[in-house]
Design a protein around this motif. Structure first.
Motif, PDB file in Angstrom:
ATOM      1  N   PRO A  50       0.797  -1.229   0.000  1.00  0.00           N
ATOM      2  CA  PRO A  50       0.000   0.000   0.000  1.00  0.00           C
ATOM      3  C   PRO A  50       0.837   1.289   0.000  1.00  0.00           C
ATOM      4  CG  PRO A  50      -0.731  -1.483   1.747  1.00  0.00           C
ATOM      5  CD  PRO A  50       0.503  -2.068   1.142  1.00  0.00           C
ATOM      6  N   SER A  51       1.966   1.270   0.666  1.00  0.00           N
ATOM      7  CA  SER A  51       2.807   2.465   0.764  1.00  0.00           C
ATOM      8  C   SER A  51       3.806   2.512  -0.388  1.00  0.00           C
ATOM      9  CB  SER A  51       3.563   2.468   2.095  1.00  0.00           C
ATOM     10  OG  SER A  51       4.583   3.435   2.072  1.00  0.00           O
ATOM     11  N   LYS A  52       3.713   3.557  -1.204  1.00  0.00           N
ATOM     12  CA  LYS A  52       4.631   3.706  -2.336  1.00  0.00           C
ATOM     13  C   LYS A  52       6.075   3.845  -1.849  1.00  0.00           C
ATOM     14  CE  LYS A  52       5.479   6.356  -6.470  1.00  0.00           C
ATOM     15  NZ  LYS A  52       4.906   6.057  -7.755  1.00  0.00           N
ATOM     16  N   ALA A  53       6.276   4.572  -0.756  1.00  0.00           N
ATOM     17  CA  ALA A  53       7.629   4.775  -0.224  1.00  0.00           C
ATOM     18  C   ALA A  53       8.242   3.450   0.226  1.00  0.00           C
ATOM     19  CB  ALA A  53       7.592   5.766   0.937  1.00  0.00           C
ATOM     20  N   GLU A  54       7.459   2.622   0.923  1.00  0.00           N
ATOM     21  CA  GLU A  54       7.954   1.324   1.375  1.00  0.00           C
ATOM     22  C   GLU A  54       8.225   0.408   0.187  1.00  0.00           C
ATOM     23  OE1 GLU A  54       4.923   0.036   4.108  1.00  0.00           O
ATOM     24  OE2 GLU A  54       5.735   1.249   5.746  1.00  0.00           O
ATOM     25  N   ALA A  55       7.352   0.469  -0.814  1.00  0.00           N
ATOM     26  CA  ALA A  55       7.531  -0.352  -2.016  1.00  0.00           C
ATOM     27  C   ALA A  55       8.814   0.045  -2.744  1.00  0.00           C
ATOM     28  CB  ALA A  55       6.323  -0.203  -2.936  1.00  0.00           C
ATOM     29  N   GLU A  56       9.055   1.341  -2.863  1.00  0.00           N
ATOM     30  CA  GLU A  56      10.276   1.803  -3.531  1.00  0.00           C
ATOM     31  C   GLU A  56      11.529   1.395  -2.755  1.00  0.00           C
ATOM     32  OE1 GLU A  56       9.403   5.961  -4.076  1.00  0.00           O
ATOM     33  OE2 GLU A  56       8.373   5.569  -5.989  1.00  0.00           O
ATOM     34  N   ASP A  57      11.437   1.421  -1.415  1.00  0.00           N
ATOM     35  CA  ASP A  57      12.561   0.955  -0.584  1.00  0.00           C
ATOM     36  C   ASP A  57      12.833  -0.524  -0.836  1.00  0.00           C
ATOM     37  OD1 ASP A  57      12.847   3.463   0.539  1.00  0.00           O
ATOM     38  OD2 ASP A  57      11.832   2.945   2.418  1.00  0.00           O
ATOM     39  N   ALA A  58      11.765  -1.326  -0.919  1.00  0.00           N
ATOM     40  CA  ALA A  58      11.913  -2.761  -1.160  1.00  0.00           C
ATOM     41  C   ALA A  58      12.524  -3.013  -2.537  1.00  0.00           C
ATOM     42  CB  ALA A  58      10.557  -3.455  -1.039  1.00  0.00           C
ATOM     43  N   ILE A  59      12.060  -2.297  -3.544  1.00  0.00           N
ATOM     44  CA  ILE A  59      12.613  -2.453  -4.888  1.00  0.00           C
ATOM     45  C   ILE A  59      14.098  -2.128  -4.888  1.00  0.00           C
ATOM     46  CG2 ILE A  59      12.606  -1.468  -7.224  1.00  0.00           C
ATOM     47  CD1 ILE A  59       9.529  -1.126  -6.872  1.00  0.00           C
ATOM     48  N   GLN A  60      14.447  -1.009  -4.283  1.00  0.00           N
ATOM     49  CA  GLN A  60      15.848  -0.566  -4.226  1.00  0.00           C
ATOM     50  C   GLN A  60      16.719  -1.603  -3.513  1.00  0.00           C
ATOM     51  OE1 GLN A  60      16.751   2.247  -5.700  1.00  0.00           O
ATOM     52  NE2 GLN A  60      18.881   2.251  -5.088  1.00  0.00           N
ATOM     53  N   ALA A  61      16.202  -2.151  -2.420  1.00  0.00           N
ATOM     54  CA  ALA A  61      16.986  -3.093  -1.614  1.00  0.00           C
ATOM     55  C   ALA A  61      17.103  -4.477  -2.243  1.00  0.00           C
ATOM     56  CB  ALA A  61      16.378  -3.206  -0.218  1.00  0.00           C
ATOM     57  N   LEU A  62      16.055  -4.943  -2.930  1.00  0.00           N
ATOM     58  CA  LEU A  62      16.038  -6.332  -3.393  1.00  0.00           C
ATOM     59  C   LEU A  62      16.420  -6.534  -4.851  1.00  0.00           C
ATOM     60  CD1 LEU A  62      12.808  -7.530  -1.551  1.00  0.00           C
ATOM     61  CD2 LEU A  62      15.181  -8.055  -0.966  1.00  0.00           C
ATOM     62  N   ASN A  63      16.325  -5.504  -5.682  1.00  0.00           N
ATOM     63  CA  ASN A  63      16.666  -5.668  -7.096  1.00  0.00           C
ATOM     64  C   ASN A  63      18.137  -6.033  -7.251  1.00  0.00           C
ATOM     65  OD1 ASN A  63      16.116  -5.643  -9.915  1.00  0.00           O
ATOM     66  ND2 ASN A  63      17.050  -3.628 -10.051  1.00  0.00           N
ATOM     67  N   ASP A  64      18.422  -7.005  -8.107  1.00  0.00           N
ATOM     68  CA  ASP A  64      19.781  -7.493  -8.388  1.00  0.00           C
ATOM     69  C   ASP A  64      20.467  -8.157  -7.194  1.00  0.00           C
ATOM     70  OD1 ASP A  64      19.717  -6.772 -11.068  1.00  0.00           O
ATOM     71  OD2 ASP A  64      20.545  -4.777 -10.689  1.00  0.00           O
ATOM     72  N   THR A  65      19.686  -8.598  -6.200  1.00  0.00           N
ATOM     73  CA  THR A  65      20.282  -9.324  -5.078  1.00  0.00           C
ATOM     74  C   THR A  65      20.170 -10.820  -5.348  1.00  0.00           C
ATOM     75  OG1 THR A  65      18.211  -9.367  -3.811  1.00  0.00           O
ATOM     76  CG2 THR A  65      19.722  -7.526  -3.386  1.00  0.00           C
ATOM     77  N   MET A  66      21.031 -11.588  -4.715  1.00  0.00           N
ATOM     78  CA  MET A  66      21.014 -13.039  -4.866  1.00  0.00           C
ATOM     79  C   MET A  66      20.073 -13.637  -3.820  1.00  0.00           C
ATOM     80  SD  MET A  66      22.963 -13.657  -7.418  1.00  0.00           S
ATOM     81  CE  MET A  66      23.335 -15.390  -7.363  1.00  0.00           C
ATOM     82  N   GLN A  67      19.202 -14.522  -4.273  1.00  0.00           N
ATOM     83  CA  GLN A  67      18.245 -15.218  -3.416  1.00  0.00           C
ATOM     84  C   GLN A  67      18.266 -16.688  -3.821  1.00  0.00           C
ATOM     85  OE1 GLN A  67      16.412 -14.932  -0.362  1.00  0.00           O
ATOM     86  NE2 GLN A  67      16.307 -12.862  -1.083  1.00  0.00           N
ATOM     87  N   ASP A  68      18.780 -17.547  -2.956  1.00  0.00           N
ATOM     88  CA  ASP A  68      18.881 -18.981  -3.251  1.00  0.00           C
ATOM     89  C   ASP A  68      19.646 -19.245  -4.550  1.00  0.00           C
ATOM     90  OD1 ASP A  68      17.472 -19.889  -0.972  1.00  0.00           O
ATOM     91  OD2 ASP A  68      15.556 -19.470  -1.956  1.00  0.00           O
ATOM     92  N   GLY A  69      20.722 -18.496  -4.766  1.00  0.00           N
ATOM     93  CA  GLY A  69      21.567 -18.713  -5.935  1.00  0.00           C
ATOM     94  C   GLY A  69      21.044 -18.098  -7.224  1.00  0.00           C
ATOM     95  N   ARG A  70      19.992 -17.278  -7.133  1.00  0.00           N
ATOM     96  CA  ARG A  70      19.424 -16.639  -8.325  1.00  0.00           C
ATOM     97  C   ARG A  70      19.386 -15.126  -8.125  1.00  0.00           C
ATOM     98  NH1 ARG A  70      15.282 -20.713 -10.975  1.00  0.00           N
ATOM     99  NH2 ARG A  70      15.678 -19.273 -12.655  1.00  0.00           N
TER     100      ARG A  70
END
Length: 88
Positions: A50-70
């Motif tokens: 629901p929160s655009k600011a929280e969503a943008e934080d999540a995108i910034q933090a998780l994009n291009d990160t490794m998760q279970d080798g992917r």
């Protein structure tokens, strides 16, 4: 804000996806997309926050990160009509 999450491991389920994003704020829904015939994950999903600011934080933090080798692809989801126009 609707978020696209790509390159998920096939074992990731809705609860796992929700947990990944819940550390950044409230998650309204988390859905891993599955094949309608086999029920097998297609390797991507969508998260609604629901929160655009929280969503943008999540995108910034998780994009291009490794998760279970992917390496995850995380960005703002595009409307279906926009994607359909790109195919032609």
């Amino acid at each position: 804000m609707r978020i696209y999450v790509g390159n998920l491991k096939y074992s990731v389920n809705d609860d796992t996806l929700r947990a990944m994003f819940s550390e950044f704020g409230e998650v309204a829904s988390a859905d891993v997309i599955k094949d309608k015939f086999s029920g097998q994950s297609k390797g991507f999903g969508f998260v609604d926050m629901p929160s655009k600011a929280e969503a943008e934080d999540a995108i910034q933090a998780l994009n291009d990160t490794m998760q279970d080798g992917r390496k995850l692809t995380v960005n703002e989801a595009k409307p279906r009509t926009e994607r359909a126009q790109q195919r032609f």
